[in-house]
Each structure stands twice: as C-alpha cells, then as structure tokens.
Design a protein around this motif. Structure first.
Motif, PDB file in Angstrom:
ATOM      1  N   SER A   1      57.149  46.524  44.606  1.00 28.06           N
ATOM      2  CA  SER A   1      58.270  45.587  44.568  1.00 28.06           C
ATOM      3  C   SER A   1      59.568  46.307  44.894  1.00 28.06           C
ATOM      4  O   SER A   1      60.366  45.841  45.720  1.00 28.06           O
ATOM      5  CB  SER A   1      58.344  44.947  43.186  1.00 28.06           C
ATOM      6  OG  SER A   1      59.458  44.095  43.098  1.00 28.06           O
TER       7      SER A   1
ATOM      8  N   ASP B   1      50.592  29.994  49.728  1.00 27.40           N
ATOM      9  CA  ASP B   1      50.658  31.348  49.163  1.00 27.40           C
ATOM     10  C   ASP B   1      50.280  31.331  47.692  1.00 27.40           C
ATOM     11  O   ASP B   1      49.552  32.208  47.215  1.00 27.40           O
ATOM     12  CB  ASP B   1      52.061  31.928  49.350  1.00 27.40           C
ATOM     13  CG  ASP B   1      52.201  33.302  48.732  1.00 27.40           C
ATOM     14  OD1 ASP B   1      51.569  34.250  49.246  1.00 27.40           O
ATOM     15  OD2 ASP B   1      52.924  33.423  47.723  1.00 27.40           O
TER      16      ASP B   1
ATOM     17  N   TRP C   1      49.990  42.663  51.703  1.00 27.19           N
ATOM     18  CA  TRP C   1      49.951  43.562  50.546  1.00 27.19           C
ATOM     19  C   TRP C   1      49.868  42.790  49.220  1.00 27.19           C
ATOM     20  O   TRP C   1      49.337  43.279  48.222  1.00 27.19           O
ATOM     21  CB  TRP C   1      51.174  44.477  50.567  1.00 27.19           C
ATOM     22  CG  TRP C   1      51.194  45.502  49.479  1.00 27.19           C
ATOM     23  CD1 TRP C   1      52.127  45.619  48.487  1.00 27.19           C
ATOM     24  CD2 TRP C   1      50.259  46.561  49.255  1.00 27.19           C
ATOM     25  NE1 TRP C   1      51.825  46.681  47.670  1.00 27.19           N
ATOM     26  CE2 TRP C   1      50.671  47.278  48.130  1.00 27.19           C
ATOM     27  CE3 TRP C   1      49.090  46.962  49.911  1.00 27.19           C
ATOM     28  CZ2 TRP C   1      49.974  48.372  47.623  1.00 27.19           C
ATOM     29  CZ3 TRP C   1      48.401  48.057  49.417  1.00 27.19           C
ATOM     30  CH2 TRP C   1      48.843  48.747  48.293  1.00 27.19           C
ATOM     31  N   ASP C   2      50.357  41.579  49.222  1.00 27.47           N
ATOM     32  CA  ASP C   2      50.353  40.727  48.038  1.00 27.47           C
ATOM     33  C   ASP C   2      48.928  40.477  47.526  1.00 27.47           C
ATOM     34  O   ASP C   2      48.702  40.451  46.315  1.00 27.47           O
ATOM     35  CB  ASP C   2      51.026  39.397  48.428  1.00 27.47           C
ATOM     36  CG  ASP C   2      51.329  38.515  47.246  1.00 27.47           C
ATOM     37  OD1 ASP C   2      51.732  39.041  46.196  1.00 27.47           O
ATOM     38  OD2 ASP C   2      51.180  37.292  47.383  1.00 27.47           O
TER      39      ASP C   2
ATOM     40  N   PHE D   1      56.056  44.074  49.615  1.00 24.67           N
ATOM     41  CA  PHE D   1      55.609  42.687  49.740  1.00 24.67           C
ATOM     42  C   PHE D   1      56.308  41.982  50.899  1.00 24.67           C
ATOM     43  O   PHE D   1      55.727  41.128  51.550  1.00 24.67           O
ATOM     44  CB  PHE D   1      55.840  41.927  48.427  1.00 24.67           C
ATOM     45  CG  PHE D   1      55.083  42.504  47.262  1.00 24.67           C
ATOM     46  CD1 PHE D   1      53.697  42.472  47.222  1.00 24.67           C
ATOM     47  CD2 PHE D   1      55.752  43.097  46.206  1.00 24.67           C
ATOM     48  CE1 PHE D   1      52.991  43.006  46.163  1.00 24.67           C
ATOM     49  CE2 PHE D   1      55.059  43.630  45.137  1.00 24.67           C
ATOM     50  CZ  PHE D   1      53.672  43.582  45.117  1.00 24.67           C
TER      51      PHE D   1
ATOM     52  N   ASP E   1      47.174  33.304  46.114  1.00 22.71           N
ATOM     53  CA  ASP E   1      47.417  34.286  45.051  1.00 22.71           C
ATOM     54  C   ASP E   1      46.548  33.998  43.826  1.00 22.71           C
ATOM     55  O   ASP E   1      46.003  34.918  43.209  1.00 22.71           O
ATOM     56  CB  ASP E   1      48.886  34.308  44.655  1.00 22.71           C
ATOM     57  CG  ASP E   1      49.782  34.904  45.728  1.00 22.71           C
ATOM     58  OD1 ASP E   1      49.259  35.484  46.699  1.00 22.71           O
ATOM     59  OD2 ASP E   1      51.020  34.770  45.587  1.00 22.71           O
TER      60      ASP E   1
ATOM     61  N   GLU F   1      56.524  33.566  39.090  1.00 23.72           N
ATOM     62  CA  GLU F   1      57.105  33.750  40.429  1.00 23.72           C
ATOM     63  C   GLU F   1      58.002  32.570  40.785  1.00 23.72           C
ATOM     64  O   GLU F   1      59.092  32.750  41.324  1.00 23.72           O
ATOM     65  CB  GLU F   1      56.013  33.912  41.489  1.00 23.72           C
ATOM     66  CG  GLU F   1      55.494  35.312  41.637  1.00 23.72           C
ATOM     67  CD  GLU F   1      54.561  35.479  42.826  1.00 23.72           C
ATOM     68  OE1 GLU F   1      54.342  34.510  43.591  1.00 23.72           O
ATOM     69  OE2 GLU F   1      54.050  36.592  42.994  1.00 23.72           O
TER      70      GLU F   1
ATOM     71  N   HIS G   1      47.419  41.300  43.793  1.00 20.70           N
ATOM     72  CA  HIS G   1      46.973  40.226  42.903  1.00 20.70           C
ATOM     73  C   HIS G   1      45.539  40.460  42.434  1.00 20.70           C
ATOM     74  O   HIS G   1      45.227  40.274  41.253  1.00 20.70           O
ATOM     75  CB  HIS G   1      47.074  38.854  43.594  1.00 20.70           C
ATOM     76  CG  HIS G   1      48.427  38.246  43.493  1.00 20.70           C
ATOM     77  ND1 HIS G   1      48.889  37.612  42.370  1.00 20.70           N
ATOM     78  CD2 HIS G   1      49.444  38.179  44.392  1.00 20.70           C
ATOM     79  CE1 HIS G   1      50.115  37.176  42.571  1.00 20.70           C
ATOM     80  NE2 HIS G   1      50.479  37.515  43.792  1.00 20.70           N
TER      81      HIS G   1
END
Length: 165
Positions: A58, A131, A69-70, A63, A135, A114, A74
C-alpha cells in the motif's frame, strides 16, 4: 518479525504519515494476536509476513501500479487471517469449515472497509462492483487454501506426536 508492524508504525509516525501508521498498527495487532494466542510458529510467521507485505504494498502504491497485485494479496492475507481468527475464536482447534466461513466473513468486511475508506478517507480507493466481487472470491479462495493447509499440517503434527509401537 513479531514487532515489525510496530516498528513500521513508529517509522511512519516519525514522518507524520498517519494513514500509514494506522495500517501498520493493524499489522502489529495481527502479529500480537498471533503470538499471544500461540498460533503455530509457521502460521505466526505467515500472518506477520503477509500483513507486512500488504502494508508495504500500500505504501509503495503497488496496488495502483500493478492492478493484478490486489488478487494475490487478498488470497494470502485473507487466508492467513482466517486461520488466525478461527484459531482465536475456536480456542486453538478450528475446523476447515470454520476457517472458510471466517475467511468469507473477513473478505466481506474487508470490502466494506475499502468502501468506507473510499468514502471517508481517500476517494482514490478503487471500489467498483466487479473488483469487489473478485476480491471477495479471492479472499474465500485464500481461506479455502489455508483451511486445507491447516488441516494437512495439523494431521501431520498429530502423526508425529503419536508414540511409536
């Protein structure tokens, strides 16, 4: 690695980077809970490493730089935190099912946080519906993988602990 989250928070505080301090303190919280609740050392190290990688990612804007990369973050963080939380709640003996359910709850809570962060902290946080769904699926996948690993490592430890005949 046990105190690396606190060290990271102190470093960020020295530069008055308060959002980063908050993230690093969450890492420190996970590290202390894993240690104090006697999570097996390999799992304690996994919790510590995964949370540190997420926090540093972060800070380094990984990200934003690498949208993919997220997903591994996760998968990994939700998986190890599902083991940790289930271990604490079930007092050291979580079933694979408890780990997966815990991971699903954590994945949803993560996405709600988030959304709250995007609304009240930093509007640049990406919270599109697709997204969010991806996730959550990644988090549940990570929890299922962690549950399988937890079950297999626990079974191997029980075999080693049996007296020879």
């Amino acid at each position: 690695m046990r105190w690396s989250g606190l060290g990271l928070a102190l470093g960020f505080a020295a530069f008055q980077m308060w959002v980063e301090v908050a993230v690093a303190m969450l890492v420190a919280l996970a590290q202390v809970v894993a240690w104090r609740h006697r999570l097996p050392i390999c799992w304690e190290a996994a919790v510590s490493a995964a949370c540190m990688i997420a926090a540093v990612s972060s800070f380094l804007l990984l990200f934003e730089r690498f949208p993919w990369w997220d997903i591994p973050v996760h998968v990994t963080v939700t998986g190890v935190l599902a083991v940790l939380v289930a271990h604490v709640v079930r007092r050291g003996v979580p079933s694979p099912r408890a780990i997966v359910v815990t991971g699903a709850v954590l994945a949803v809570v993560w996405e709600l946080m988030e959304s709250a962060g995007a609304r009240w902290v930093d509007s640049s946080i990406y919270v599109a519906p697709a997204d969010t769904a991806l996730d959550i699926a990644a988090g549940v996948t990570g929890a299922a993988a962690a549950a399988l690993l937890w079950h297999r490592t626990g079974r191997a430890e029980r075999r080693r602990a049996r007296p020879a005949r």
